[in-house]
Design an enzyme around this catalytic site. Structure first.
Site, PDB file in Angstrom:
ATOM      1  N   HIS A   1      18.869 -14.240   9.124  1.00 50.58           N
ATOM      2  CA  HIS A   1      19.918 -15.242   9.348  1.00 50.58           C
ATOM      3  C   HIS A   1      19.868 -16.323   8.266  1.00 50.58           C
ATOM      4  O   HIS A   1      19.852 -17.519   8.551  1.00 50.58           O
ATOM      5  CB  HIS A   1      19.786 -15.869  10.738  1.00 50.58           C
TER       6      HIS A   1
ATOM      7  N   ALA B   1      28.041 -12.223  10.455  1.00 53.23           N
ATOM      8  CA  ALA B   1      28.778 -13.167  11.305  1.00 53.23           C
ATOM      9  C   ALA B   1      27.939 -13.565  12.512  1.00 53.23           C
ATOM     10  O   ALA B   1      27.275 -14.596  12.509  1.00 53.23           O
ATOM     11  CB  ALA B   1      30.112 -12.563  11.713  1.00 53.23           C
ATOM     12  N   ARG B   2      27.949 -12.737  13.545  1.00 49.97           N
ATOM     13  CA  ARG B   2      27.159 -12.980  14.752  1.00 49.97           C
ATOM     14  C   ARG B   2      26.721 -11.634  15.329  1.00 49.97           C
ATOM     15  O   ARG B   2      27.477 -10.670  15.352  1.00 49.97           O
ATOM     16  CB  ARG B   2      27.965 -13.745  15.803  1.00 49.97           C
TER      17      ARG B   2
ATOM     18  N   GLU C   1      17.311 -13.654  18.313  1.00 52.17           N
ATOM     19  CA  GLU C   1      16.658 -14.161  17.111  1.00 52.17           C
ATOM     20  C   GLU C   1      15.515 -15.087  17.486  1.00 52.17           C
ATOM     21  O   GLU C   1      15.701 -15.954  18.340  1.00 52.17           O
ATOM     22  CB  GLU C   1      17.676 -14.902  16.235  1.00 52.17           C
TER      23      GLU C   1
ATOM     24  N   ASP D   1      22.344  -9.668   8.845  1.00 53.79           N
ATOM     25  CA  ASP D   1      21.729 -10.986   8.712  1.00 53.79           C
ATOM     26  C   ASP D   1      21.655 -11.698  10.055  1.00 53.79           C
ATOM     27  O   ASP D   1      20.987 -12.726  10.169  1.00 53.79           O
ATOM     28  CB  ASP D   1      22.537 -11.837   7.723  1.00 53.79           C
TER      29      ASP D   1
ATOM     30  N   ASP E   1      42.680  -9.038  11.414  1.00 51.21           N
ATOM     31  CA  ASP E   1      42.547 -10.396  11.924  1.00 51.21           C
ATOM     32  C   ASP E   1      43.852 -10.750  12.617  1.00 51.21           C
ATOM     33  O   ASP E   1      44.873 -10.960  11.954  1.00 51.21           O
ATOM     34  CB  ASP E   1      42.255 -11.387  10.791  1.00 51.21           C
TER      35      ASP E   1
ATOM     36  N   ILE F   1      35.246 -17.213   5.061  1.00 49.84           N
ATOM     37  CA  ILE F   1      34.266 -16.288   4.481  1.00 49.84           C
ATOM     38  C   ILE F   1      34.908 -14.946   4.161  1.00 49.84           C
ATOM     39  O   ILE F   1      34.807 -14.442   3.038  1.00 49.84           O
ATOM     40  CB  ILE F   1      33.070 -16.108   5.440  1.00 49.84           C
TER      41      ILE F   1
END
Length: 351
Positions: A307, A258-259, A288, A283, A199, A180
């Site tokens: 999400h 992502a999270r 949730e 998102d 990263d 992504i």
């Protein structure tokens, strides 16, 4: 004798899509007895089922549907120790998601059940959604949309201090450069942004000329816009904390597709209230659905989506196609391409 397969779909990756892709991918002449099971997600939120996370449906439902089945294709069906113990014929469990969080890998390995997954299935959709949130947050689209829907025409959004920022010429930092993040980087580079990437698992040559690998501290201190694309690990959980938000330039924008566990959302709300951050787009969330009364629902400057970054019709088809291909490899006696517990294959042969 036909091979019994359970297509345990839901209202996104539909059971008939799983069956159709399986029949198209199966070796010629293969006899299949395909059962369909419709799980309630997303009409009913996923949750924890026994020891597995983000699952839909119950153990009893899966046990009954899996009786005699050698293969299961699913997105959200729970594969627990209890399900495995009750379904000794099961040999392959294919999860049409980026990671098989709804499967107990240790128990599956003990039972000799290979668990496959579908990495990259939603890379395009999520990358496009992340870009949408970046643009919406950077230009304040959500707030002006809400005002206009209430009949309020806000000319003061042309005030210099309220104007948004352009991607062209901006420094944009991406935390994570997987399927992504790398797509987002290519899009932003094409739009004229200077793209920084953090990263630790990526080598400099992998980013080529579209971005530059930097430390997380450098990325945060230089980026006008920061977008998160990392997995949740012990190292990344809570990585965007109060101190790191404070290290971002005043007026920066933070986006997370992502999270939710990657960032301290209370600290984000404080930074928005103080004006240190100009906007945010989320998102994903720590809990949730987002609880009623959450500050995220009332703090100005936040663009929220529930999400759905990976929700496109193309993703549903890709997901079904990827797991069907794994089942076809199994039927041909070939090793799987995306197996989360390859040691289970040896365990099955020893039984």
């Amino acid at each position: 004798m036909p091979t019994t397969v359970l297509a345990a779909g839901d209202h996104f990756v539909l059971p008939h899509l799983l069956e159709r892709e399986l029949r198209a991918a199966a070796p010629p002449g293969t006899e299949l007895d395909v059962r369909r099971l419709l799980l309630p997600w997303p009409h009913t939120p996923f949750g924890k089922v026994a020891e597995v996370d983000e699952a839909s449906g119950g153990e009893e439902e899966m046990i009954e549907a899996l009786r005699g089945a050698r293969i299961c294709l699913t997105q959200m069906g729970p594969l627990t120790a209890r399900v495995l113990a009750a379904c000794p014929d099961l040999e392959l469990f294919c999860v049409s998601r980026g990671g098989p969080v709804n499967a107990d890998l240790e128990a599956a390995t003990r039972h000799g059940v290979a668990v496959c997954h579908a990495p990259g299935r939603n890379a395009v959709a999520t990358a496009e959604h992340a870009l949408a949130l970046i643009l919406a947050a950077a230009r304040g689209i959500a707030d002006v949309h809400t005002d206009l829907k209430r009949g309020v025409w806000r000319g003061d959004y042309y005030d210099y201090t309220r104007c948004g920022v352009e991607i062209d010429g901006s420094v944009v930092g991406l935390v994570g450069f997987g399927a992504i993040g790398s797509r987002v980087a290519r899009i932003l580079h094409a739009m004229g942004a200077t793209v920084l990437v953090h990263d630790p698992y990526v080598r400099p040559e992998a980013v080529g000329d579209i971005a530059r690998l930097v430390s997380l501290d450098e990325l945060l201190s230089r980026s006008r816009i920061v977008s998160l694309h990392a997995r949740v690990t012990d190292e990344t959980r809570g990585m965007i904390d109060r101190a790191r938000i404070g290290a971002m330039p005043r007026g920066a924008v933070l986006v997370n597709c992502a999270r939710g566990a990657l960032a301290d959302y209370d600290a984000v709300c404080d930074a928005l209230d103080s004006g240190h951050l100009a906007a945010a787009g989320f998102d994903v969330f720590p809990v949730e659905p987002v609880p009623a009364g959450s500050r995220l629902l009332s703090t100005p400057g936040i663009v929220l989506t529930p999400h759905i970054a990976g929700a496109s019709r193309e993703v549903a088809h890709k997901a079904a196609r990827i797991v069907a291909a794994e089942a076809a490899r199994f039927l041909r006696g070939e090793p799987p391409a995306h197996c989360a517990n390859p040691e289970a294959l040896a365990g099955r042969h020893r039984r």
